[in-house]
Design a protein around this motif. Structure first.
Motif, PDB file in Angstrom:
ATOM      1  N   UNK A   1       0.835  -1.202   0.000  1.00  0.00           N
ATOM      2  CA  UNK A   1       0.000   0.000   0.000  1.00  0.00           C
ATOM      3  C   UNK A   1       0.869   1.250   0.000  1.00  0.00           C
ATOM      4  N   UNK A   2       0.228   2.406  -0.132  1.00  0.00           N
ATOM      5  CA  UNK A   2       0.956   3.672  -0.095  1.00  0.00           C
ATOM      6  C   UNK A   2       1.664   3.850   1.242  1.00  0.00           C
ATOM      7  N   UNK A   3       0.990   3.480   2.331  1.00  0.00           N
ATOM      8  CA  UNK A   3       1.631   3.597   3.646  1.00  0.00           C
ATOM      9  C   UNK A   3       2.832   2.664   3.748  1.00  0.00           C
ATOM     10  N   UNK A   4       2.737   1.480   3.144  1.00  0.00           N
ATOM     11  CA  UNK A   4       3.880   0.570   3.137  1.00  0.00           C
ATOM     12  C   UNK A   4       5.055   1.177   2.375  1.00  0.00           C
ATOM     13  N   UNK A   5       4.750   1.868   1.270  1.00  0.00           N
ATOM     14  CA  UNK A   5       5.821   2.517   0.512  1.00  0.00           C
ATOM     15  C   UNK A   5       6.474   3.632   1.332  1.00  0.00           C
ATOM     16  N   UNK A   6       5.662   4.398   2.037  1.00  0.00           N
ATOM     17  CA  UNK A   6       6.209   5.467   2.878  1.00  0.00           C
ATOM     18  C   UNK A   6       7.135   4.869   3.938  1.00  0.00           C
ATOM     19  N   UNK A   7       6.719   3.738   4.530  1.00  0.00           N
ATOM     20  CA  UNK A   7       7.579   3.071   5.518  1.00  0.00           C
ATOM     21  C   UNK A   7       8.894   2.626   4.871  1.00  0.00           C
ATOM     22  N   UNK A   8       8.788   2.111   3.640  1.00  0.00           N
ATOM     23  CA  UNK A   8       9.983   1.664   2.923  1.00  0.00           C
ATOM     24  C   UNK A   8      10.963   2.820   2.717  1.00  0.00           C
ATOM     25  N   UNK A   9      10.433   3.998   2.316  1.00  0.00           N
ATOM     26  CA  UNK A   9      11.315   5.139   2.052  1.00  0.00           C
ATOM     27  C   UNK A   9      11.995   5.644   3.323  1.00  0.00           C
ATOM     28  N   UNK A  10      11.410   5.335   4.488  1.00  0.00           N
ATOM     29  CA  UNK A  10      11.981   5.804   5.751  1.00  0.00           C
ATOM     30  C   UNK A  10      12.769   4.712   6.473  1.00  0.00           C
TER      31      UNK A  10
ATOM     32  N   UNK B   1       8.072  14.226  -3.514  1.00  0.00           N
ATOM     33  CA  UNK B   1       8.000  13.702  -2.155  1.00  0.00           C
ATOM     34  C   UNK B   1       7.944  12.173  -2.151  1.00  0.00           C
ATOM     35  N   UNK B   2       7.155  11.611  -3.083  1.00  0.00           N
ATOM     36  CA  UNK B   2       6.980  10.158  -3.132  1.00  0.00           C
ATOM     37  C   UNK B   2       8.271   9.432  -3.499  1.00  0.00           C
TER      38      UNK B   2
ATOM     39  N   UNK C   1       0.440  16.592   4.753  1.00  0.00           N
ATOM     40  CA  UNK C   1       1.696  15.900   5.035  1.00  0.00           C
ATOM     41  C   UNK C   1       1.416  14.797   6.045  1.00  0.00           C
ATOM     42  N   UNK C   2       1.623  13.539   5.606  1.00  0.00           N
ATOM     43  CA  UNK C   2       1.326  12.376   6.432  1.00  0.00           C
ATOM     44  C   UNK C   2       2.611  11.591   6.648  1.00  0.00           C
ATOM     45  N   UNK C   3       2.994  11.439   7.890  1.00  0.00           N
ATOM     46  CA  UNK C   3       4.258  10.789   8.280  1.00  0.00           C
ATOM     47  C   UNK C   3       5.429  11.300   7.449  1.00  0.00           C
ATOM     48  N   UNK C   4       5.465  12.618   7.259  1.00  0.00           N
ATOM     49  CA  UNK C   4       6.595  13.244   6.585  1.00  0.00           C
ATOM     50  C   UNK C   4       6.521  13.256   5.078  1.00  0.00           C
ATOM     51  N   UNK C   5       5.458  12.697   4.496  1.00  0.00           N
ATOM     52  CA  UNK C   5       5.317  12.655   3.035  1.00  0.00           C
ATOM     53  C   UNK C   5       4.079  13.436   2.617  1.00  0.00           C
TER      54      UNK C   5
END
Length: 462
Positions: free
Chosen positions: A33-42, A119-120, A315-319
């Motif tokens: 998911x998008x949230x999983x991708x955000x976690x991956x980038x961080x 950002x993504x 801005x959600x969890x820095x993204x």
């Protein structure tokens, strides 16, 4: 007429269920998911393969990286390694591969230019494209100053010859006012074609002319008050923006040109501009849909044209996450309107809250007074000036674009004799503004007198 079909529509075998050439989504694997991708980038994982180095990329080098496990894409001069993102892309891997090893800017703009790719994909940044040597441009003429401003429009080379004539502007002053005049040479201009943003000493006025954007962007030489007026003289295509001086002193010049000042470019090349709007209210409309009211900044003039949309950014969890929404009126009927809320200061949105979603739960958690970034309007929908019959088809929150269309048609189209709305919902509890729709269908005597009837709701909702 508010109709509900008695069976599944479209039928399971219908071609209407088959996606054509438009944008489509593909099922993603669990954990993608998008949230999983955000976690991956961080996570700190090296997503570029360059161990944090940024390089200059030539066209020849870019072309080499054109496979799924080694895929580089250029967007607006920046090169990204999108291989790690392949399984997270809602449009699927094949869609990304269309731009593999090449400049994907045009493709990106066609499909979803509103997405904040910087950002993504910031952890996937390889570097910038190498710039080929060019002959320096002679700027002697552009540096000539007339009242402190550049005298000619910086019309881009990409402007088509058959496009509209480039606008121009001038300004004059009295003891208390400074008036900026834009000469568009277009007689069908409307007030919603002009977007003005004034913040501190920065003044920005964008005029949409057909598919082009004309921008005035200046750092004003003196302070002005927050309130200003915008007037369009349609018969000559002239726009007057009257600014109130803070001090009654004479201005020697209007100000200093800022980025892209006096430019006239295709709207798709202009980029999105955001301003921060304040959440004023939110109220339940159905069990999972709410009406959000946002207030524009005091230094902003913005009216969203009927049928067009804007983008909301949080801005959600820095993204930075961006989603498109179509503004609505605050009601379908005058008796339901909020008292004391002038239309030109507030924007309303009917938004369904998805508990497992990323964006809408965050939006729902905002407190009154919190800020949301709102873009300038987007879209190419043009409502006809005259119609006899209007048929509207909507499902769920897809009803939102119909609100302003319905309002506009009933108020402004004297030729309209019949309106039909087919509104699909899962259950009766999902029907947005049901009581207002019923009242509109049964009680609007002027509509019946002018042969523009709306029939009552049926009982056999799906």
């Amino acid at each position: 007429m508010l109709n509900v079909p008695s069976q599944s529509f479209p039928a399971p075998s219908s071609q209407q269920r088959v996606s054509s050439e438009g944008r489509s989504k593909v099922p993603l694997k669990p954990g993608r998911s998008l949230m999983d991708w955000i976690r991956m980038t961080k996570s700190g994982k090296d997503l570029t393969g360059l161990k944090g180095r940024l390089i200059e990329v030539t066209e020849e080098e870019l072309k080499k990286h054109n496979k799924k496990d080694d895929c580089w894409i250029c967007i607006r001069g920046c090169v990204y390694n999108v291989s790690p993102y392949m399984e997270y892309h809602p449009g699927g891997e094949d869609e990304l591969m269309r731009a593999a090893g090449s400049d994907g800017t045009d493709l990106f703009d066609q499909v979803h230019r509103w997405v904040n790719y910087e950002s993504m994909l910031k952890e996937c940044l390889i570097g910038r494209m190498a710039v080929k040597p060019t002959v320096p441009k002679d700027y002697h003429e552009e540096k000539k100053i007339l009242n402190g401003m550049l005298p000619k429009s910086q019309v881009t080379d990409t402007l088509a010859k058959e496009g509209p004539i480039s606008p121009s502007y001038d300004w004059f002053q009295t003891a208390s006012l400074v008036t900026i005049v834009i000469y568009t040479k277009q007689k069908d201009l409307k007030l919603d074609s002009v977007i003005v943003d004034h913040q501190y000493d920065s003044f920005r006025a964008e005029t949409i002319i057909k598919d082009y954007s004309y921008l005035i962007h200046i750092e004003l030489s003196h302070e002005i008050q927050e309130d200003f007026s915008v007037r369009v003289i349609q018969n000559v295509g002239k726009i007057e923006i009257a600014l109130k001086k803070k001090e009654n002193t004479s201005w020697e010049c209007l100000g200093r040109p800022l980025e892209n000042h006096n430019s006239f470019v295709p709207k798709k090349d202009a980029g999105l501009y955001y301003r921060k709007c304040q959440l004023i209210s939110k109220e339940d409309v159905t069990h999972d849909t709410k009406l959000f009211c946002l207030m524009l900044p005091p230094g902003t003039h913005l009216q969203v044209p009927t049928g067009q949309h804007v983008y909301l950014k949080l801005t959600i969890t820095g993204t930075e996450i961006v989603k498109p929404y179509t503004p609505v009126s605050d009601s379908l009927l005058p008796e339901f309107k909020e008292p004391g809320f002038p239309d030109n200061r507030y924007i309303y949105f009917l938004i369904k809250i998805y508990p497992a979603g990323l964006f809408t739960p965050e939006l729902d958690q905002l407190q009154i007074g919190d800020l949301v970034s709102v873009s300038s309007p987007e879209g190419s929908f043009k409502i006809p000036q005259e119609l006899e019959d209007l048929f509207l088809l909507a499902a769920g929150t897809g009803f939102t674009p119909m609100v302003k269309i319905l309002n506009y048609a009933l108020i402004n189209m004297s030729s309209l004799r019949k309106v039909k709305l087919m509104f699909f919902n899962k259950t009766e509890d999902d029907i947005i503004w049901r009581s207002q729709l019923e009242k509109l269908a049964f009680n609007d005597k002027s509509v019946e007198d002018e042969e523009r009837p709306l029939s009552p709701l049926l009982d056999d909702w799906l």
